[in-house]
Design a protein around this motif. Sequence first.
Motif, PDB file in Angstrom:
ATOM      1  N   PRO A 186       0.829  -1.213   0.000  1.00 59.55           N
ATOM      2  CA  PRO A 186       0.000   0.000   0.000  1.00 59.55           C
ATOM      3  C   PRO A 186       0.856   1.253   0.000  1.00 59.55           C
ATOM      4  O   PRO A 186       2.069   1.199   0.260  1.00 59.55           O
ATOM      5  CB  PRO A 186      -0.804  -0.135   1.302  1.00 59.55           C
ATOM      6  CG  PRO A 186       0.011  -1.025   2.163  1.00 59.55           C
ATOM      7  CD  PRO A 186       0.708  -1.981   1.238  1.00 59.55           C
ATOM      8  N   GLY A 187       0.220   2.366  -0.286  1.00 61.06           N
ATOM      9  CA  GLY A 187       0.963   3.618  -0.420  1.00 61.06           C
ATOM     10  C   GLY A 187       1.807   3.974   0.777  1.00 61.06           C
ATOM     11  O   GLY A 187       2.904   4.528   0.637  1.00 61.06           O
ATOM     12  N   SER A 188       1.343   3.643   1.967  1.00 62.40           N
ATOM     13  CA  SER A 188       2.087   3.981   3.175  1.00 62.40           C
ATOM     14  C   SER A 188       3.389   3.202   3.312  1.00 62.40           C
ATOM     15  O   SER A 188       4.253   3.559   4.120  1.00 62.40           O
ATOM     16  CB  SER A 188       1.209   3.726   4.411  1.00 62.40           C
ATOM     17  OG  SER A 188       0.829   2.357   4.478  1.00 62.40           O
ATOM     18  N   LYS A 189       3.542   2.131   2.524  1.00 61.35           N
ATOM     19  CA  LYS A 189       4.730   1.285   2.637  1.00 61.35           C
ATOM     20  C   LYS A 189       5.619   1.323   1.390  1.00 61.35           C
ATOM     21  O   LYS A 189       6.568   0.551   1.289  1.00 61.35           O
ATOM     22  CB  LYS A 189       4.312  -0.159   2.931  1.00 61.35           C
ATOM     23  CG  LYS A 189       3.612  -0.325   4.279  1.00 61.35           C
ATOM     24  CD  LYS A 189       3.292  -1.785   4.560  1.00 61.35           C
ATOM     25  CE  LYS A 189       2.615  -1.941   5.917  1.00 61.35           C
ATOM     26  NZ  LYS A 189       2.294  -3.362   6.208  1.00 61.35           N
ATOM     27  N   ILE A 190       5.302   2.188   0.444  1.00 54.41           N
ATOM     28  CA  ILE A 190       6.127   2.273  -0.767  1.00 54.41           C
ATOM     29  C   ILE A 190       7.485   2.862  -0.413  1.00 54.41           C
ATOM     30  O   ILE A 190       7.565   3.945   0.165  1.00 54.41           O
ATOM     31  CB  ILE A 190       5.447   3.139  -1.840  1.00 54.41           C
ATOM     32  CG1 ILE A 190       4.143   2.476  -2.304  1.00 54.41           C
ATOM     33  CG2 ILE A 190       6.378   3.345  -3.040  1.00 54.41           C
ATOM     34  CD1 ILE A 190       3.344   3.312  -3.276  1.00 54.41           C
ATOM     35  N   PRO A 191       8.576   2.156  -0.717  1.00 53.97           N
ATOM     36  CA  PRO A 191       9.912   2.668  -0.368  1.00 53.97           C
ATOM     37  C   PRO A 191      10.358   3.774  -1.311  1.00 53.97           C
ATOM     38  O   PRO A 191       9.701   4.070  -2.316  1.00 53.97           O
ATOM     39  CB  PRO A 191      10.796   1.422  -0.518  1.00 53.97           C
ATOM     40  CG  PRO A 191      10.111   0.630  -1.586  1.00 53.97           C
ATOM     41  CD  PRO A 191       8.630   0.851  -1.383  1.00 53.97           C
ATOM     42  N   ARG A 192      11.484   4.357  -1.006  1.00 55.16           N
ATOM     43  CA  ARG A 192      12.108   5.320  -1.924  1.00 55.16           C
ATOM     44  C   ARG A 192      12.975   4.540  -2.910  1.00 55.16           C
ATOM     45  O   ARG A 192      13.525   3.482  -2.573  1.00 55.16           O
ATOM     46  CB  ARG A 192      12.952   6.314  -1.145  1.00 55.16           C
ATOM     47  CG  ARG A 192      12.134   7.231  -0.251  1.00 55.16           C
ATOM     48  CD  ARG A 192      13.047   8.129   0.567  1.00 55.16           C
ATOM     49  NE  ARG A 192      13.889   8.941  -0.299  1.00 55.16           N
ATOM     50  CZ  ARG A 192      15.023   9.542   0.079  1.00 55.16           C
ATOM     51  NH1 ARG A 192      15.471   9.343   1.318  1.00 55.16           N
ATOM     52  NH2 ARG A 192      15.708  10.283  -0.761  1.00 55.16           N
ATOM     53  N   PHE A 193      13.078   5.085  -4.113  1.00 54.79           N
ATOM     54  CA  PHE A 193      13.847   4.416  -5.157  1.00 54.79           C
ATOM     55  C   PHE A 193      14.967   5.326  -5.639  1.00 54.79           C
ATOM     56  O   PHE A 193      14.805   6.551  -5.715  1.00 54.79           O
ATOM     57  CB  PHE A 193      12.944   4.041  -6.339  1.00 54.79           C
ATOM     58  CG  PHE A 193      11.831   3.099  -5.965  1.00 54.79           C
ATOM     59  CD1 PHE A 193      12.082   1.758  -5.713  1.00 54.79           C
ATOM     60  CD2 PHE A 193      10.527   3.550  -5.843  1.00 54.79           C
ATOM     61  CE1 PHE A 193      11.068   0.890  -5.348  1.00 54.79           C
ATOM     62  CE2 PHE A 193       9.498   2.700  -5.489  1.00 54.79           C
ATOM     63  CZ  PHE A 193       9.771   1.363  -5.236  1.00 54.79           C
ATOM     64  N   ARG A 194      16.091   4.721  -5.976  1.00 52.31           N
ATOM     65  CA  ARG A 194      17.230   5.495  -6.462  1.00 52.31           C
ATOM     66  C   ARG A 194      17.067   5.844  -7.935  1.00 52.31           C
ATOM     67  O   ARG A 194      16.309   5.217  -8.670  1.00 52.31           O
ATOM     68  CB  ARG A 194      18.526   4.720  -6.248  1.00 52.31           C
ATOM     69  CG  ARG A 194      18.603   3.392  -6.980  1.00 52.31           C
ATOM     70  CD  ARG A 194      19.889   2.653  -6.629  1.00 52.31           C
ATOM     71  NE  ARG A 194      19.897   1.313  -7.187  1.00 52.31           N
ATOM     72  CZ  ARG A 194      20.266   1.017  -8.420  1.00 52.31           C
ATOM     73  NH1 ARG A 194      20.680   1.990  -9.245  1.00 52.31           N
ATOM     74  NH2 ARG A 194      20.244  -0.234  -8.858  1.00 52.31           N
TER      75      ARG A 194
END
Length: 271
Positions: A186-194
């Motif tokens: 879910p949106g609250s758990k989307i990580p950051r991407f390089r």
Amino acid sequence: MSKKYGGDTANAESNDDEPAYVQSVAPDPRRLDPLDNPRIQEEGCDAITSEKKYYVFSDVPNGAVFIKRNLTPSEYIVARWNGELVIPDMLMERMKNEAATIRYIQSNTTIPTPNIRCAFEDHGRYYIITDIVPGVTLAEVPEEKRSIVIEELQGYISQMHALKSKVIGGVLGSVILPHRFRKFLPGSKIPRFREAQTAQFVMCHNDLSQHNIIVDEVTLKINAILDWEYAGFFPPEFDGAFYLRPGPSAALEGEVNDVQDLLQVLEQWKI
């Protein structure tokens, strides 16, 4: 007779398919406003779902318009099956992403999209107002004629995938994964991407079902591709060819579910 479309009520997802009738929602302390709020289908309101309200107005200057807006917290429903409050995932971000993506697509391709008259936020409500698109969905085109439409569509997909970026995410910067990912990430758990060294992420629609492709039933030309709220720059395999058969933009029974494989693709880009 042709139908007219303005947005995503034609392809309601499983969490966005409440019937369009007047409904009073029980109070819930998790709402910002705990008071009972009737989900009123007022004049002009065409449908109410668990995420949005939709309106159609015909008696306006320059032709009929379609309006959609997000629900406010006091309008959220409580699910009948578990008593939980249904809180739409990243809905404001999705609606802003849709308006921005349509404008981006209009500026950089010849892909037909709904004409946006305006899009704005007002007191926690985000509105998208478009001209209504006449036609029928690709799902309503006789099966023996769909290949003509799909050939044109694939040309538009090539244009879309020619738009590239070094970063994963939408044109406004938010990372909004396709709907079929929601229960896994879910949106609250989307990580950051390089960021990649080269522009290898392509513009993906991410919800390209037959219900989101509006066709002139006489000429079989595509009048518009709808519902860009999940669109963004992703690895090209994210844009599944769901338009090849009727149904949602997710694996049906007997089809391979690609979500776990795509999550592994994202894993290598996590910061």
